[in-house]
Enzyme design. Structure first.
Site, PDB file in Angstrom:
ATOM      1  N   HIS A 191       4.103   5.070  11.748  1.00 59.96           N
ATOM      2  CA  HIS A 191       2.952   5.785  12.343  1.00 59.96           C
ATOM      3  C   HIS A 191       3.387   6.933  13.267  1.00 59.96           C
ATOM      4  O   HIS A 191       2.549   7.620  13.831  1.00 59.96           O
ATOM      5  CB  HIS A 191       2.006   4.847  13.129  1.00 59.96           C
ATOM      6  CG  HIS A 191       1.346   3.793  12.290  1.00 59.96           C
ATOM      7  ND1 HIS A 191       0.208   3.137  12.662  1.00 59.96           N
ATOM      8  CD2 HIS A 191       1.676   3.296  11.074  1.00 59.96           C
ATOM      9  CE1 HIS A 191      -0.135   2.268  11.714  1.00 59.96           C
ATOM     10  NE2 HIS A 191       0.750   2.352  10.752  1.00 59.96           N
ATOM     11  N   ASP A 203       6.540   2.018   5.999  1.00 58.54           N
ATOM     12  CA  ASP A 203       5.130   1.569   5.984  1.00 58.54           C
ATOM     13  C   ASP A 203       4.332   2.407   5.029  1.00 58.54           C
ATOM     14  O   ASP A 203       3.775   3.427   5.411  1.00 58.54           O
ATOM     15  CB  ASP A 203       4.575   1.647   7.405  1.00 58.54           C
ATOM     16  CG  ASP A 203       3.137   1.194   7.503  1.00 58.54           C
ATOM     17  OD1 ASP A 203       2.661   0.537   6.571  1.00 58.54           O
ATOM     18  OD2 ASP A 203       2.480   1.506   8.514  1.00 58.54           O
ATOM     19  N   ASP A 240      -0.719   4.356   0.749  1.00 59.96           N
ATOM     20  CA  ASP A 240      -1.284   5.354   1.666  1.00 59.96           C
ATOM     21  C   ASP A 240      -0.531   5.278   2.987  1.00 59.96           C
ATOM     22  O   ASP A 240       0.124   4.274   3.286  1.00 59.96           O
ATOM     23  CB  ASP A 240      -2.781   5.122   1.878  1.00 59.96           C
ATOM     24  CG  ASP A 240      -3.080   3.759   2.486  1.00 59.96           C
ATOM     25  OD1 ASP A 240      -2.518   2.760   1.991  1.00 59.96           O
ATOM     26  OD2 ASP A 240      -3.835   3.686   3.473  1.00 59.96           O
ATOM     27  N   GLU A 297      -5.090   1.100   2.795  1.00 57.73           N
ATOM     28  CA  GLU A 297      -4.806   0.073   3.807  1.00 57.73           C
ATOM     29  C   GLU A 297      -4.981   0.608   5.213  1.00 57.73           C
ATOM     30  O   GLU A 297      -5.540  -0.057   6.086  1.00 57.73           O
ATOM     31  CB  GLU A 297      -3.368  -0.451   3.635  1.00 57.73           C
ATOM     32  CG  GLU A 297      -3.073  -1.720   4.435  1.00 57.73           C
ATOM     33  CD  GLU A 297      -2.537  -1.466   5.852  1.00 57.73           C
ATOM     34  OE1 GLU A 297      -2.483  -2.423   6.636  1.00 57.73           O
ATOM     35  OE2 GLU A 297      -2.182  -0.312   6.182  1.00 57.73           O
ATOM     36  N   GLU A 298      -4.521   1.831   5.422  1.00 59.64           N
ATOM     37  CA  GLU A 298      -4.544   2.392   6.777  1.00 59.64           C
ATOM     38  C   GLU A 298      -5.960   2.750   7.233  1.00 59.64           C
ATOM     39  O   GLU A 298      -6.175   3.102   8.393  1.00 59.64           O
ATOM     40  CB  GLU A 298      -3.627   3.627   6.872  1.00 59.64           C
ATOM     41  CG  GLU A 298      -2.170   3.372   6.479  1.00 59.64           C
ATOM     42  CD  GLU A 298      -1.376   2.587   7.527  1.00 59.64           C
ATOM     43  OE1 GLU A 298      -1.966   2.101   8.505  1.00 59.64           O
ATOM     44  OE2 GLU A 298      -0.148   2.462   7.341  1.00 59.64           O
ATOM     45  N   SER A 327      -1.913  -4.983  12.209  1.00 63.10           N
ATOM     46  CA  SER A 327      -2.998  -5.563  11.425  1.00 63.10           C
ATOM     47  C   SER A 327      -2.828  -5.170   9.968  1.00 63.10           C
ATOM     48  O   SER A 327      -2.445  -4.056   9.668  1.00 63.10           O
ATOM     49  CB  SER A 327      -4.351  -5.041  11.900  1.00 63.10           C
ATOM     50  OG  SER A 327      -4.480  -5.185  13.291  1.00 63.10           O
ATOM     51  N   HIS A 372     -22.395  26.850  32.199  1.00 61.37           N
ATOM     52  CA  HIS A 372     -21.555  27.575  33.147  1.00 61.37           C
ATOM     53  C   HIS A 372     -21.248  26.620  34.298  1.00 61.37           C
ATOM     54  O   HIS A 372     -22.164  26.090  34.934  1.00 61.37           O
ATOM     55  CB  HIS A 372     -22.345  28.791  33.643  1.00 61.37           C
ATOM     56  CG  HIS A 372     -21.557  29.729  34.500  1.00 61.37           C
ATOM     57  ND1 HIS A 372     -21.054  29.373  35.729  1.00 61.37           N
ATOM     58  CD2 HIS A 372     -21.169  31.015  34.287  1.00 61.37           C
ATOM     59  CE1 HIS A 372     -20.407  30.406  36.246  1.00 61.37           C
ATOM     60  NE2 HIS A 372     -20.452  31.420  35.375  1.00 61.37           N
ATOM     61  N   THR A 383     -14.541  28.342  31.905  1.00 61.99           N
ATOM     62  CA  THR A 383     -15.040  27.346  32.848  1.00 61.99           C
ATOM     63  C   THR A 383     -16.397  26.811  32.411  1.00 61.99           C
ATOM     64  O   THR A 383     -17.432  27.259  32.884  1.00 61.99           O
ATOM     65  CB  THR A 383     -15.153  27.957  34.256  1.00 61.99           C
ATOM     66  OG1 THR A 383     -15.864  29.198  34.147  1.00 61.99           O
ATOM     67  CG2 THR A 383     -13.789  28.205  34.855  1.00 61.99           C
ATOM     68  N   HIS A 412       0.830  -1.215   0.000  1.00 60.19           N
ATOM     69  CA  HIS A 412       0.000   0.000   0.000  1.00 60.19           C
ATOM     70  C   HIS A 412       0.861   1.260   0.000  1.00 60.19           C
ATOM     71  O   HIS A 412       1.964   1.273   0.529  1.00 60.19           O
ATOM     72  CB  HIS A 412      -0.965   0.012   1.182  1.00 60.19           C
ATOM     73  CG  HIS A 412      -0.310   0.120   2.542  1.00 60.19           C
ATOM     74  ND1 HIS A 412      -0.147   1.326   3.185  1.00 60.19           N
ATOM     75  CD2 HIS A 412       0.205  -0.820   3.371  1.00 60.19           C
ATOM     76  CE1 HIS A 412       0.431   1.116   4.360  1.00 60.19           C
ATOM     77  NE2 HIS A 412       0.668  -0.180   4.499  1.00 60.19           N
TER      78      HIS A 412
END
Ligand code: ZN
Length: 381
Positions: free
Chosen positions: A354, A47, A16, A80-81, A326, A140, A242, A14
């Site tokens: 990654h 990768d 991508d 693929e990713e 995977s 609030h 807040t 792949h």
């Protein structure tokens, strides 16, 4: 196709890649490759663009030297990713274009440059995004705080309850389909060369953490996981505001092992997560992509050819390992085409795939180009 009588190798890979952020942690722009200290730095270097390109160069070499030993088909995809959904559909509709004997994939790693290995299994994936909604608008926190369910805090509690004190996942039925390995198989797996000290040093952590009763190799190879990949909600900008937020979100991925299935795990997660939500919030679970776990047998012709090829070029027999990652399409290839895949990858776990500063060793790239034609040559016999 050079000769219908010869075996046909389908090369899958792949192009991508994973998102590059945080961009500021890259030493060089991720899409301007730089060669430094014997490595190519770029997103996709390992990768999987770099590993796909080894196949292109090996093919070119075999053509130039008139030594192509098998028929070859290339199937290179760009999703693929994100789960290969469209390729899955395409494979089902184009089986006639995918006749072959084996699928060869270089999208995995070896243990070390002097300890070659072949991944003989991959974990599957179930990936979801959850949305927790409390009040209909941001409130609030002084006026309403303490009286209305805060989605961020509710979400944190819910997520925390998904694991017990032994880091065992508490979703009912989660482990029901898990294929337990025999004592012998576990002992065999734990023979894989691995240094916990080096592992900790590489990650700059003082200790590891995981499911009680299992080693790090087992936790990443043969056990399913549940990991939080991202969590957000409320006000996170500069200065103060807040608010008691209306919504909170999280992305959660579960890595699966044989014989768990994506659909079942996604469903039991979703049912459980909705069930544990207090009445003060509403919960939505949206499935992202998934992929089934696979085991690739070490007694297949293709595995043996890959092992022999690696032994020839590395001078050492490769060790079969279980990969933690995977590749969603591998299980589908098996189901739809009846073809086994061989995971002859050449990366290293330290290649930062990654992550920022992903790289791929020139040694590994060249070794790949050298090994692929040997695989073809052995497969011919
Ligand atoms: Zn990949």
């Amino acid at each position: 196709m050079i000769d219908p009588k010869l075996p046909t190798v389908i090369v899958y890979g792949h192009y991508d890649v994973q998102p590059v952020d945080p961009l500021n942690l890259w030493d060089n722009p991720p899409f301007e490759p730089v060669i430094k200290d014997g490595k190519i730095y770029a997103r996709g270097a390992c990768d999987d663009k770099g590993q796909v390109y080894m196949h292109v160069k090996a093919f070119e070499l075999m053509m130039k030297t008139n030594s192509l030993a098998c028929n070859v088909r290339f199937m290179i995809e760009g999703e693929e990713e994100v789960g290969s959904n469209n390729l899955g559909t395409w494979v089902k509709e184009n089986k006639h274009r995918l006749k072959g004997d084996v699928i060869l994939i270089s999208d995995t790693s070896i243990i070390a440059n002097d300890i070659p290995s072949i991944e003989a299994g991959l974990r599957g994936l179930s990936y979801v995004e959850v949305e927790v909604t409390g009040p209909n608008r941001d409130l609030h926190s002084g006026v309403y705080g303490g009286a209305v369910g805060n989605p961020i805090q509710v979400l944190c509690k819910m997520i925390d309850s998904l694991k017990d004190e032994n880091n065992h996942i508490t979703i009912p039925g989660f482990y029901d389909q898990v294929l337990e390995l025999s004592k012998e198989e576990r002992a065999e797996l734990n023979k894989t060369p691995f240094s916990l000290d080096e592992y900790k040093k590489d990650l700059k952590v003082d200790d590891v953490m995981g499911e009680a009763g299992y080693t790090t190799l087992e936790r990443t190879g043969i056990r399913p996981t549940l990991e939080l990949n991202g969590i957000w909600g409320g006000y996170t900008g500069e200065g103060s505001k807040t608010v008691l937020p209306s919504k909170a979100f999280a992305k959660i991925s579960m890595r699966l092992v044989p014989n768990q299935t994506t659909d079942n795990i996604t469903k039991i997660f979703s049912d459980h997560f909705k069930k544990i939500a207090p009445k003060s919030v509403k919960v939505e679970v949206r499935p992202h992509h998934g992929g089934e776990p696979v085991v690739t047998p070490t007694d297949s012709v293709a595995y043996k050819a890959a092992a022999k090829a690696i032994e020839t070029t590395f001078g050492k027999k490769p060790i079969p390992t279980r990969g933690g990652g995977s590749i969603p399409i591998v299980a589908l290839f098996e189901k739809e085409l009846g073809l086994k895949s061989v995971l002859m990858g050449f990366g290293l776990d330290s290649d930062l795939i990654h992550s920022p500063n992903e790289h791929y060793g020139i040694f590994n790239y060249m070794k790949g180009i050298e090994t692929i034609p040997v695989f073809f040559g052995i497969s011919r016999r």
